[in-house]
Design a protein around this motif. Structure first.
Motif, mmCIF file in Angstrom:
data_model
loop_
_atom_site.group_PDB
_atom_site.id
_atom_site.type_symbol
_atom_site.label_atom_id
_atom_site.label_comp_id
_atom_site.label_asym_id
_atom_site.label_seq_id
_atom_site.Cartn_x
_atom_site.Cartn_y
_atom_site.Cartn_z
ATOM 1 N N ARG A 1 0.843 -1.190 0.000
ATOM 2 C CA ARG A 1 0.000 0.000 0.000
ATOM 3 C C ARG A 1 0.877 1.238 0.000
ATOM 4 N NH1 ARG A 1 -2.737 -3.896 2.532
ATOM 5 N NH2 ARG A 1 -4.985 -4.106 2.200
ATOM 6 N N PRO A 2 0.348 2.333 -0.509
ATOM 7 C CA PRO A 2 -0.982 2.494 -1.095
ATOM 8 C C PRO A 2 -1.062 1.860 -2.482
ATOM 9 C CG PRO A 2 0.259 4.498 -1.381
ATOM 10 C CD PRO A 2 1.128 3.581 -0.558
ATOM 11 N N TYR A 3 -2.277 1.570 -2.915
ATOM 12 C CA TYR A 3 -2.464 1.029 -4.248
ATOM 13 C C TYR A 3 -2.301 2.109 -5.308
ATOM 14 C CZ TYR A 3 -4.522 -2.952 -1.754
ATOM 15 O OH TYR A 3 -4.730 -4.018 -0.922
ATOM 16 N N LEU A 4 -2.748 3.319 -4.982
ATOM 17 C CA LEU A 4 -2.704 4.424 -5.938
ATOM 18 C C LEU A 4 -1.289 4.965 -6.089
ATOM 19 C CD1 LEU A 4 -5.841 6.312 -4.601
ATOM 20 C CD2 LEU A 4 -5.708 5.104 -6.804
ATOM 21 N N ASP A 5 -0.990 5.472 -7.297
ATOM 22 C CA ASP A 5 0.277 6.171 -7.520
ATOM 23 C C ASP A 5 0.225 7.585 -6.952
ATOM 24 O OD1 ASP A 5 1.385 4.010 -8.881
ATOM 25 O OD2 ASP A 5 0.675 4.729 -10.832
ATOM 26 N N GLY A 6 -0.963 8.159 -6.925
ATOM 27 C CA GLY A 6 -1.071 9.529 -6.452
ATOM 28 C C GLY A 6 -2.502 9.915 -6.163
ATOM 29 N N VAL A 7 -2.636 11.059 -5.506
ATOM 30 C CA VAL A 7 -3.937 11.618 -5.140
ATOM 31 C C VAL A 7 -3.895 13.117 -5.410
ATOM 32 C CG1 VAL A 7 -5.534 12.099 -3.249
ATOM 33 C CG2 VAL A 7 -4.361 9.887 -3.352
ATOM 34 N N GLU A 8 -4.980 13.638 -5.945
ATOM 35 C CA GLU A 8 -5.138 15.089 -6.072
ATOM 36 C C GLU A 8 -6.466 15.509 -5.467
ATOM 37 O OE1 GLU A 8 -5.537 18.720 -9.344
ATOM 38 O OE2 GLU A 8 -5.232 16.660 -10.033
ATOM 39 N N PHE A 9 -6.420 16.486 -4.569
ATOM 40 C CA PHE A 9 -7.633 17.130 -4.063
ATOM 41 C C PHE A 9 -7.797 18.437 -4.821
ATOM 42 C CE2 PHE A 9 -6.509 14.344 -0.576
ATOM 43 C CZ PHE A 9 -7.733 13.870 -0.125
ATOM 44 N N ARG A 10 -8.957 18.610 -5.431
ATOM 45 C CA ARG A 10 -9.205 19.776 -6.280
ATOM 46 C C ARG A 10 -10.413 20.539 -5.720
ATOM 47 N NH1 ARG A 10 -10.020 18.117 -12.342
ATOM 48 N NH2 ARG A 10 -7.907 17.312 -11.953
ATOM 49 N N VAL A 11 -10.254 21.818 -5.438
ATOM 50 C CA VAL A 11 -11.348 22.620 -4.902
ATOM 51 C C VAL A 11 -12.333 22.947 -6.021
ATOM 52 C CG1 VAL A 11 -12.001 24.769 -3.769
ATOM 53 C CG2 VAL A 11 -9.887 23.604 -3.103
ATOM 54 N N ILE A 12 -13.572 22.486 -5.845
ATOM 55 C CA ILE A 12 -14.674 22.816 -6.753
ATOM 56 C C ILE A 12 -15.811 23.264 -5.843
ATOM 57 C CG2 ILE A 12 -16.163 22.021 -8.615
ATOM 58 C CD1 ILE A 12 -14.171 19.762 -9.135
ATOM 59 N N ALA A 13 -15.880 24.545 -5.570
ATOM 60 C CA ALA A 13 -16.742 25.059 -4.506
ATOM 61 C C ALA A 13 -18.224 24.845 -4.779
ATOM 62 C CB ALA A 13 -16.452 26.541 -4.276
ATOM 63 N N ASP A 14 -18.618 24.923 -6.031
ATOM 64 C CA ASP A 14 -20.029 24.818 -6.389
ATOM 65 C C ASP A 14 -20.438 23.348 -6.455
ATOM 66 O OD1 ASP A 14 -22.594 25.324 -7.387
ATOM 67 O OD2 ASP A 14 -21.864 25.277 -9.455
ATOM 68 N N THR A 15 -21.449 22.960 -5.701
ATOM 69 C CA THR A 15 -21.862 21.560 -5.668
ATOM 70 C C THR A 15 -22.336 21.074 -7.038
ATOM 71 O OG1 THR A 15 -23.272 19.953 -4.516
ATOM 72 C CG2 THR A 15 -24.231 22.117 -4.947
ATOM 73 N N ASP A 16 -22.987 21.943 -7.825
ATOM 74 C CA ASP A 16 -23.418 21.542 -9.160
ATOM 75 C C ASP A 16 -22.214 21.256 -10.053
ATOM 76 O OD1 ASP A 16 -25.967 21.991 -8.236
ATOM 77 O OD2 ASP A 16 -26.173 23.947 -9.197
ATOM 78 N N SER A 17 -21.184 22.075 -9.933
ATOM 79 C CA SER A 17 -19.977 21.855 -10.730
ATOM 80 C C SER A 17 -19.247 20.589 -10.295
ATOM 81 C CB SER A 17 -19.037 23.061 -10.611
ATOM 82 O OG SER A 17 -19.641 24.225 -11.129
ATOM 83 N N ARG A 18 -19.268 20.289 -8.991
ATOM 84 C CA ARG A 18 -18.664 19.032 -8.531
ATOM 85 C C ARG A 18 -19.383 17.848 -9.162
ATOM 86 N NH1 ARG A 18 -18.632 21.453 -3.729
ATOM 87 N NH2 ARG A 18 -20.219 20.174 -2.716
ATOM 88 N N TYR A 19 -20.722 17.912 -9.179
ATOM 89 C CA TYR A 19 -21.473 16.802 -9.750
ATOM 90 C C TYR A 19 -21.193 16.678 -11.252
ATOM 91 C CZ TYR A 19 -25.137 13.700 -11.252
ATOM 92 O OH TYR A 19 -25.797 12.637 -11.820
#
Length: 536
Positions: free
Chosen positions: A239-257
């Motif tokens: 572990r971890p299984y993933l090579d990487g992680v990115e957290f991206r700020v998308i403030a608008d819930t509609d845009s996140r969806y």
């Protein structure tokens, strides 16, 4: 789980015009319905095996406060931090404490000494050893008031911490606390950073975070994104299984969806419940509801000289709000309404109806406002469409009973800073919740933290000796049933003080592409990615 309660006061009959007003707000707020965001096909294996490789992109609603555990406040902060740092213990979805960097603990008969055994196969990402001295360095840093840790409210019971031997630590308490392992060892004070990095940081680890976690920092763009890569030296070679992680700020819930539906991201965190029906029709999206241990509420600054210092003013503001109508109009009746204590409807500590809590009663609210000679104040909110819509509905209901409220939008980090600095009249807030009930009351209402001239987690500046005693007695109680009764006494006192108007439980709705697996559910919505993987 208890069914959603429908609790009303004597003013329930005068809601017709108000309902039409809220429906108008809803119509305007949902006019931005997204078009053309059909999902691309993603592989859906009903019985997947873990796969290595790939980067997981997570869309989050707001920025993390800092990459230093000292500043851990929001669930987004915790989710980001726990990719790089690890805690002494972890928590299951049911709140059970399980080993992580520690292998176990013993507690003395008087409940004042916790002896914690540590793993012996761990080092920090800079090669420094993880041992008892490192734990002492980290915990002492966290509990030093000069460092201003947001976790100070959870650490008042801790008298001392010392290394018993290289792999054993003793925590000495000044009073019994049944939830100590949950509140401290499995929370921000239990996050371990490299002592060498702490010394080199000049007091702020945010620029160079070094932990024991499965990922290490690659880059950070403030208020935008943070990227991590797998750490090859992690103690578990698989572990971890993933090579990487990115957290991206998308403030608008509609845009996140829409970003999820178009597969631009892999996980959309805390999507508005209004998108559930759309997601259920999309074969590429999986709904991952997290439950709730926290709440959404309006909180009031109770300090002398503030517009809401009088408890009658706070009660009037609560009695004006028809939370069930807001839920019906905005969310189709899906939210956990009926909450009258710091413990949300359906949670393990749900108190049900609490005598004295100011329920919806427009006429009663109007009478109190008249007796006060009027009521006027600012309502601060974190600026996003969902909060704006909720705030507009709240303001409309307040206006109906003669309350003049001005909505003041700001970004979420500033909102949190203002809360800590007690710089607000009223504030629309959401607390992720604590897995131990003391975390939902003591850090928020302890008189020792009512410091008008210094930041603290007692945002409201509540100061009440009787409440302090009730909270201490509840925290110390080990018997679950007796503890429940003691927290009912706490809830009764809080209903009298009225520092909050509860809207609904913070019932998180996470959505993922169906090829994402291995992210455990937690009702505080903290995301742990050590075991996450994608099926390509």
């Amino acid at each position: 789980m208890r069914e959603n309660r429908k609790v009303r006061g004597s003013g329930a009959g005068c809601r017709g015009g108000l309902g039409r007003g809220l429906r108008g707000i809803l119509a305007a707020a949902t006019a931005l319905v997204l078009a053309g965001c059909g999902a691309a096909a993603v592989p859906d294996d009903p019985d997947p095996q873990p796969q290595s490789g790939g980067t997981l992109t997570v869309g989050v609603e707001a920025s993390w406060v800092s990459l230093d555990p000292l500043r851990a406040t929001t669930y987004v902060s915790y989710s980001v931090l726990l990719t790089m740092y690890e805690q002494l213990f972890d928590l299951t979805a049911e709140g059970e404490v399980v080993p992580n960097l520690a292998t176990g603990y013993e507690v003395s008969e008087d409940g004042l000494t916790y002896t914690v055994a540590l793993r012996e196969d761990v080092e920090f990402q800079d090669g420094e050893p993880f041992d008892a001295d490192a734990v002492v360095t980290n915990v002492d840093r966290m509990r030093d008031p000069a460092n201003g840790c947001s976790c100070l409210g959870e650490m008042g019971m801790l008298e001392d911490v010392r290394a018993k031997d290289p792999h054993t630590v003793e925590f000495l308490l000044n009073r019994p606390h049944a939830g100590f392992p949950t509140a401290v060892l499995a929370s921000a004070p239990g996050m371990m950073a490299s002592p060498a990095a702490i010394e080199a940081s000049g007091g702020d680890l945010g620029a160079n975070p070094v932990g024991t976690g499965p990922f290490q920092l690659v880059s950070e763009v403030a208020d935008s994104s943070v990227r991590m890569e797998a750490w090859e030296g992690y103690r578990d070679p698989e572990r971890p299984y993933l090579d990487g992680v990115e957290f991206r700020v998308i403030a608008d819930t509609d845009s996140r969806y829409s970003s999820l539906a178009s597969t631009s991201i892999d996980v959309a965190d805390n999507v508005a419940h209004s998108w559930v029906s759309d997601a259920e029709l999309d074969p590429s999206i999986r709904l991952d509801p997290q439950g709730a241990v926290g709440s959404s509420f309006v909180m009031f600054n109770t300090a002398e000289g503030r517009p809401l210092a009088d408890s009658d003013a706070r009660r009037a503001a609560c009695m004006a709000l028809d939370t069930e109508l807001m839920d019906e109009v905005f969310y189709g009746g899906t939210r956990l309404t009926g909450q009258e204590s710091p413990f949300p409807t359906g949670s393990a500590w749900d108190m049900g109806q609490v005598e004295g809590y100011p329920r919806f009663d427009q006429e009663g609210a109007r009478s109190l406002v008249d007796e006060l000679g009027g009521l006027s104040f600012d309502l601060q909110i974190s600026a996003n469409p969902e909060n704006t819509r909720t705030a507009q509905a709240i303001e409309a209901q307040w206006r109906t009973v003669g309350i003049d409220a001005r909505i003041r939008p700001t970004d979420q980090p500033t909102l949190v800073e203002n809360a800590f600095a007690h710089d607000f009249d009223a504030l629309l807030y959401r607390w992720r919740g604590a897995m131990d009930p003391d975390g939902n009351v003591n850090r928020w209402f302890n008189s020792a933290l009512a410091t008008p001239d210094a930041p603290s987690s007692n945002y409201n500046l509540v100061s009440d000796e009787e409440l302090d005693g009730l909270m201490l007695a509840a925290a110390a109680e080990r018997d679950p049933q007796a503890r429940m009764e003691k927290y009912r006494e706490v809830s009764l006192k809080l209903a009298e003080i009225t520092p909050y108007c509860y809207l609904w439980g913070a019932d998180w709705m996470r959505m993922s592409l169906v090829n994402v697996h291995g992210i455990p559910a937690r009702p505080d919505n903290i995301m742990l990615l050590r075991d996450a993987y994608k099926v390509e």
